[in-house]
Design an enzyme around this catalytic site. Structure first.
Site, PDB file in Angstrom:
ATOM      1  N   THR A  47      -8.845   6.063  -2.014  1.00 10.86           N
ATOM      2  CA  THR A  47     -10.207   5.597  -2.271  1.00 10.86           C
ATOM      3  C   THR A  47     -11.205   6.724  -2.047  1.00 10.86           C
ATOM      4  O   THR A  47     -12.312   6.687  -2.570  1.00 10.86           O
ATOM      5  CB  THR A  47     -10.574   4.398  -1.370  1.00 10.86           C
ATOM      6  OG1 THR A  47     -10.295   4.727  -0.009  1.00 10.86           O
ATOM      7  CG2 THR A  47      -9.814   3.148  -1.766  1.00 10.86           C
TER       8      THR A  47
ATOM      9  N   LYS B  77     -14.904   7.837  -3.922  1.00  6.46           N
ATOM     10  CA  LYS B  77     -16.175   8.134  -3.241  1.00  6.46           C
ATOM     11  C   LYS B  77     -16.724   9.489  -3.686  1.00  6.46           C
ATOM     12  O   LYS B  77     -17.934   9.649  -3.880  1.00  6.46           O
ATOM     13  CB  LYS B  77     -15.964   8.094  -1.725  1.00  6.46           C
ATOM     14  CG  LYS B  77     -15.631   6.707  -1.207  1.00  6.46           C
ATOM     15  CD  LYS B  77     -14.941   6.714   0.156  1.00  6.46           C
ATOM     16  CE  LYS B  77     -14.296   5.369   0.451  1.00  6.46           C
ATOM     17  NZ  LYS B  77     -13.329   5.408   1.562  1.00  6.46           N
TER      18      LYS B  77
ATOM     19  N   HIS C 259       0.809  -1.225   0.000  1.00  5.65           N
ATOM     20  CA  HIS C 259       0.000   0.000   0.000  1.00  5.65           C
ATOM     21  C   HIS C 259       0.839   1.270   0.000  1.00  5.65           C
ATOM     22  O   HIS C 259       0.305   2.346   0.239  1.00  5.65           O
ATOM     23  CB  HIS C 259      -0.905   0.029   1.238  1.00  5.65           C
ATOM     24  CG  HIS C 259      -2.129  -0.821   1.117  1.00  5.65           C
ATOM     25  ND1 HIS C 259      -3.263  -0.419   0.447  1.00  5.65           N
ATOM     26  CD2 HIS C 259      -2.397  -2.067   1.573  1.00  5.65           C
ATOM     27  CE1 HIS C 259      -4.174  -1.373   0.515  1.00  5.65           C
ATOM     28  NE2 HIS C 259      -3.668  -2.386   1.189  1.00  5.65           N
TER      29      HIS C 259
ATOM     30  N   LYS D 251      -9.065  13.201   4.561  1.00  8.94           N
ATOM     31  CA  LYS D 251      -8.202  12.017   4.508  1.00  8.94           C
ATOM     32  C   LYS D 251      -7.232  12.093   5.670  1.00  8.94           C
ATOM     33  O   LYS D 251      -7.171  13.097   6.372  1.00  8.94           O
ATOM     34  CB  LYS D 251      -7.436  11.935   3.179  1.00  8.94           C
ATOM     35  CG  LYS D 251      -6.641  13.205   2.837  1.00  8.94           C
ATOM     36  CD  LYS D 251      -6.014  13.125   1.454  1.00  8.94           C
ATOM     37  CE  LYS D 251      -7.029  13.240   0.340  1.00  8.94           C
ATOM     38  NZ  LYS D 251      -7.117  12.058  -0.489  1.00  8.94           N
ATOM     39  N   ARG D 252      -6.480  11.028   5.894  1.00  6.52           N
ATOM     40  CA  ARG D 252      -5.447  11.042   6.919  1.00  6.52           C
ATOM     41  C   ARG D 252      -4.515  12.227   6.688  1.00  6.52           C
ATOM     42  O   ARG D 252      -4.221  12.586   5.541  1.00  6.52           O
ATOM     43  CB  ARG D 252      -4.669   9.720   6.818  1.00  6.52           C
ATOM     44  CG  ARG D 252      -3.692   9.430   7.896  1.00  6.52           C
ATOM     45  CD  ARG D 252      -3.305   7.948   7.829  1.00  6.52           C
ATOM     46  NE  ARG D 252      -2.856   7.540   6.511  1.00  6.52           N
ATOM     47  CZ  ARG D 252      -1.590   7.611   6.093  1.00  6.52           C
ATOM     48  NH1 ARG D 252      -0.656   8.097   6.872  1.00  6.52           N
ATOM     49  NH2 ARG D 252      -1.267   7.195   4.890  1.00  6.52           N
TER      50      ARG D 252
ATOM     51  N   LYS E 155       0.197  14.102   1.422  1.00  4.03           N
ATOM     52  CA  LYS E 155      -1.170  14.354   0.956  1.00  4.03           C
ATOM     53  C   LYS E 155      -1.432  15.849   0.765  1.00  4.03           C
ATOM     54  O   LYS E 155      -2.430  16.260   0.190  1.00  4.03           O
ATOM     55  CB  LYS E 155      -2.176  13.735   1.925  1.00  4.03           C
ATOM     56  CG  LYS E 155      -2.083  12.195   1.954  1.00  4.03           C
ATOM     57  CD  LYS E 155      -3.036  11.578   2.953  1.00  4.03           C
ATOM     58  CE  LYS E 155      -2.856  10.077   3.078  1.00  4.03           C
ATOM     59  NZ  LYS E 155      -3.417   9.313   1.958  1.00  4.03           N
TER      60      LYS E 155
END
Length: 824
Positions: free
Chosen positions: A655, A659, A359, A547-548, A553
């Site tokens: 992911t 969504k 991952h 998100k985390r 990110k």
């Protein structure tokens, strides 16, 4: 279908009986939480019949089963999702309405199970949903965390971690299965002797400490097919709860140490591993649930089969990232020490049973353990790892004679560390990435040496999400509209959602679609007003990044751009600017200081911007406290814009991007992870792509990075934003509050490379992409077409498709059809 079995009057009577039996109350006296429990037990009653029927059907079919090993299962609330998959949601809602009970309010009484944190855990949950819906036998295996990661509070703009006591009221959907308890051992020493009869080596662990692993089973209901699979999460219990003799001798610490060990193992998800004791606890957690799960798996297999050498014909183990990789040596231990196989026989079985999902692209995120810790805590396991490594390096030296650099890269044991990803790749039969780009980077960059040696093991399985949770449950208005337009086939075959494409040219359909989006924005605005006290205009652009929180990110890029927009509005009040609402949701790991400082910055900017009346509400910033599955469903349904802005080449898949797409939000993002495939499906004209490509990032990194000062000194508007990190604008005059964030961008004296995640390099392209968003949003016809097309083109990104690919290429499972557990 289930709905016939939810006979209204019977169901209502069961709910009343449950309230009476559980709480000695009438329905009118019961609290909402008590009614939630009573309703859940009534629903569980129906589920258990099919749970039993599923197990019976699997036994009769002697079906091969996948054991999905994961440190996280981010399940979300169970009641509503179970009712949807039982095709009984509307019937139960109606029955409760007749009792003056609002199902939506009752659902809000259910805490989110604190069994996971980020995308890894949510993916595992989606996969379990799809396995059940597609009729495949499966167990999810993990840990029953008592407090999860933490419940996030925001106090004075800072993240504060408090225990998430999600089990306080009990979990009505779980079953304690003490009869399947297993002992798990840590530490001690290994004594070696020969079996006098067979001459075989025997390894005996002595002077160890141990805990009892107690399984709790949670049902995973398939959609409309009576299949119920199992999520098995393990709790820990002391073997002897309290050593009275030690207590009587005055050795109080010894008396409770086993109890404390058991408690610690299952207290929290991902204990802070910035220190040695945190690392030790994390490794204990991993071995704890893996050993218990594998012991149970072998015991189950042996009930029907005599030859352990054929285990791989009936069982496949999927290791979800490196956390469960200790499954490799633990399975070897069980096969050799407990089942009597020799090394070659055990290796043959294990290597055909274990498969590994990678991952992460970032080498620093591939799990490694200090050898001294690993060997002390898991002495027998370490012996087995040594032998795996020794045998493998013989192969490497044969293939690459004299190339000790290759040996150094590929060894499991090197530089005082146990490298878990290397062990997973060497030992298993399959290694998969989770998006096309991710898998290519693994093959050509990060895991190139292994790919050259084992090309047949590598494959791609692009992630997916379950439309039943993130559309049918999370966005019922849109789900109902889609079903009215194209039927309900999309619930189990998301490719059918492509039948919406012709509606792009139907003005009435576009109007209805955007009206639904507006209603979902109103719903989210009400949530934010209640929880944050901030008034939002649902007519503004809802731009969402949830998100985390991690540097790659790039939530930091997002908030820097908001600071830039605020400066622009202040300096040019006359300029045309479409009102925008920027919404964040994220948890930072407790020990991740820079991520926590980013949360503080977001909240500080929000305080300044939201309270500045001079900008007339053109800009709002919201940080959602304690982001989790239940509020995520509101956010995905309401978003206009999906922020997917990771540094290219760093995000394995994502992911959340799927969504948002499913719910009609175009992507604003880099060509990273699954964004690449999203753009392929929907067309680049229906997304807003910006920034460096993954290859450009990799090229820069190979050259040692770039000099961000070149940009800083040549872009005065951006320079001003960065300087505001240090001039106290967003820190009540404190010049040091954001010094670390400032230094992460510019400080060339740092040991780390400045601007490691190319924030300044991508800043202007990002700002230009936002201008394109505004331009597109002003054109209502164009935007509504883009929104519908995103939903209509999302068919590829169902976890049902992903699971079918795993089954075909890796697991080789067969579908098992389950008759109803009750007479219709």
């Amino acid at each position: 279908m289930y709905s016939k079995r939810f006979e209204k009057e019977t169901f209502k009577a069961e709910v009343r009986d449950n309230v009476k039996t559980l709480y000695r109350k009438t329905i009118d006296e019961a609290t909402p939480q008590q009614i939630f429990q009573a309703v859940s037990y009534a629903v569980k009653e129906v589920i258990i019949d099919d749970w039993l029927a599923s197990q019976k059907a699997y036994d009769e079919a002697d079906a091969k089963t996948v054991y999905y090993m994961s440190m996280e299962f981010l399940m979300g609330r169970a009641l509503g999702n179970n009712l949807i998959n039982m095709t009984a949601y509307s019937e139960v809602k109606e029955a409760l309405k007749e009792m003056n009970i609002d199902l939506n309010a009752i659902e809000d009484e259910e805490p989110d199970p604190a069994l996971g944190n980020g995308g890894l855990g949510r993916l595992a949950a989606c996969f379990l949903d799809s396995l059940s819906t597609l009729n495949y036998p499966a167990y999810g295996c993990g840990i029953r965390y008592r407090y999860g990661m933490f419940k996030q509070k925001i106090e004075n703009g800072y993240q504060v971690e408090v225990p998430d006591n999600w089990l306080k009221e009990g979990n009505p959907f779980e079953l304690r299965r003490e009869e399947y308890a297993k002992e798990v051992r840590f530490g001690g020493n290994i004594r070696f002797e020969k079996d006098p009869e067979t001459g075989k080596d025997i390894f005996i662990q002595e002077n160890y400490e141990s805990v009892l692993a107690i399984p709790y089973d949670m049902p995973i209901v398939g959609y409309g097919n009576h299949v119920v699979n199992t999520l098995r999460v393990w709790d820990a219990k002391a073997i002897t709860d309290f050593q009275l003799d030690e207590f009587d001798r005055g050795n109080y610490h010894k008396a409770v140490e086993q109890e404390n060990l058991a408690k610690l193992i299952v207290d929290v998800l991902y204990p802070n591993d910035n220190h040695y004791s945190g690392k030790e606890l994390r490794l204990k957690q991993q071995y704890f649930f893996i050993s218990a799960s594998l012991q149970a798996m072998i015991a189950k297999y042996k009930k029907k089969h005599n030859d352990i050498r054929k285990l791989h014909e009936k069982v496949v183990i999927q290791m979800n990232d490196t956390h469960p990789t200790v499954a490799v040596p633990e399975l070897m231990r069980l096969l050799i020490d407990e089942e009597g196989l020799n090394w070659e026989e055990a290796w043959e079985v294990m290597s055909k049973t274990c498969a590994y999902t990678n991952h992460t692209i970032m080498a620093e995120a591939l799990e490694k353990w200090p050898i001294d810790l690993f060997s002390r805590l898991l002495p027998r396991i370490y012996q087995i790892v040594q032998e795996i490594d020794r045998r493998f390096l013989i192969q490497v030296r044969e293939k690459y004679p004299g190339n000790e650099e290759k040996v150094k890269k590929m060894a499991i044991l090197m530089d005082g560390q146990v490298r878990m990803a290397n062990m997973a790749i060497i030992s298993g039969f399959s290694v998969n990435g989770v998006a096309k780009l991710h898998t290519e980077i693994l093959k050509n960059q990060e895991l190139k040496d292994f790919y050259e040696m084992f090309p047949q093991k590598f494959n791609n399985k692009t992630n997916g999400i379950t439309q039943r949770r993130f559309l049918a449950h999370g966005n019922p208005l849109l789900a109902g509209w889609i079903t009215d337009r194209i039927g309900d086939g999309w619930l189990t075959d998301l490719s059918k959602i492509a039948n919406l494409k012709p509606l792009v040219n139907d003005e009435q359909a576009r109007r209805e679609f955007m009206q639904i989006k507006h209603k979902n924005k109103v719903r989210l605005a009400e949530y934010i007003k209640k929880h944050n006290g901030i008034e939002l205009d649902p007519r503004s652009i809802f731009d969402v990044q949830v998100k985390r929180l991690h540097e790659y990110k790039r939530q930091f890029l997002n908030i820097l751009h908001i600071m830039y927009l605020y400066n622009q509005i202040k300096e040019h009040p006359e300029m045309s600017f479409y009102p925008r609402t920027f919404i964040f949701g994220a948890k930072a790991a407790a020990g991740y200081q820079r991520a926590k400082e980013t949360i503080k910055l977001i909240n500080s900017v929000a305080d300044v911007v939201n309270n500045d009346r001079s900008i007339n509400g053109k800009l709002k910033v919201v940080f959602i406290e304690d982001y989790r599955v239940s509020n995520a469903e509101l956010l995905f349904a309401a978003a206009d814009v999906s922020e997917q802005i990771s540094t290219a080449s760093k995000e394995a898949s994502g992911t959340g991007n799927m969504k948002f797409m499913l719910n009609g939000a175009p992507t604003l993002g880099t060509m990273d992870g699954a964004n690449v495939e999203i753009v392929q499906e929907v067309g680049e004209e229906n997304a807003f792509i910006f920034g460096l490509s993954s290859q450009e990032v990799i090229n820069y990194e190979n050259q040692g990075g770039y000099n961000p000062l070149d940009i800083y000194f040549n872009d005065w508007e951006l320079k001003r934003v960065i300087d505001q990190l240090m001039d106290g604008t967003y820190a009540n005059g404190d010049h040091n509050m954001y010094k670390n964030l400032y230094n992460s961008l510019l400080n060339t004296q740092c040991t780390a490379r400045p601007d490691m995640y190319f924030i300044l390099k991508d800043f202007r392209p990002y700002a230009e992409a936002h201008k394109r968003v505004e331009e597109a949003y002003r054109d209502e016809q164009r935007w509504s077409k883009m929104a519908i097309l995103n939903t209509a083109c999302s068919g590829k990104f169902s976890s049902d498709r992903t699971i079918e690919e795993y089954v075909t290429d890796i697991w080789k499972l067969k579908k098992v059809y389950v008759p109803s557990g009750q007479p219709e």
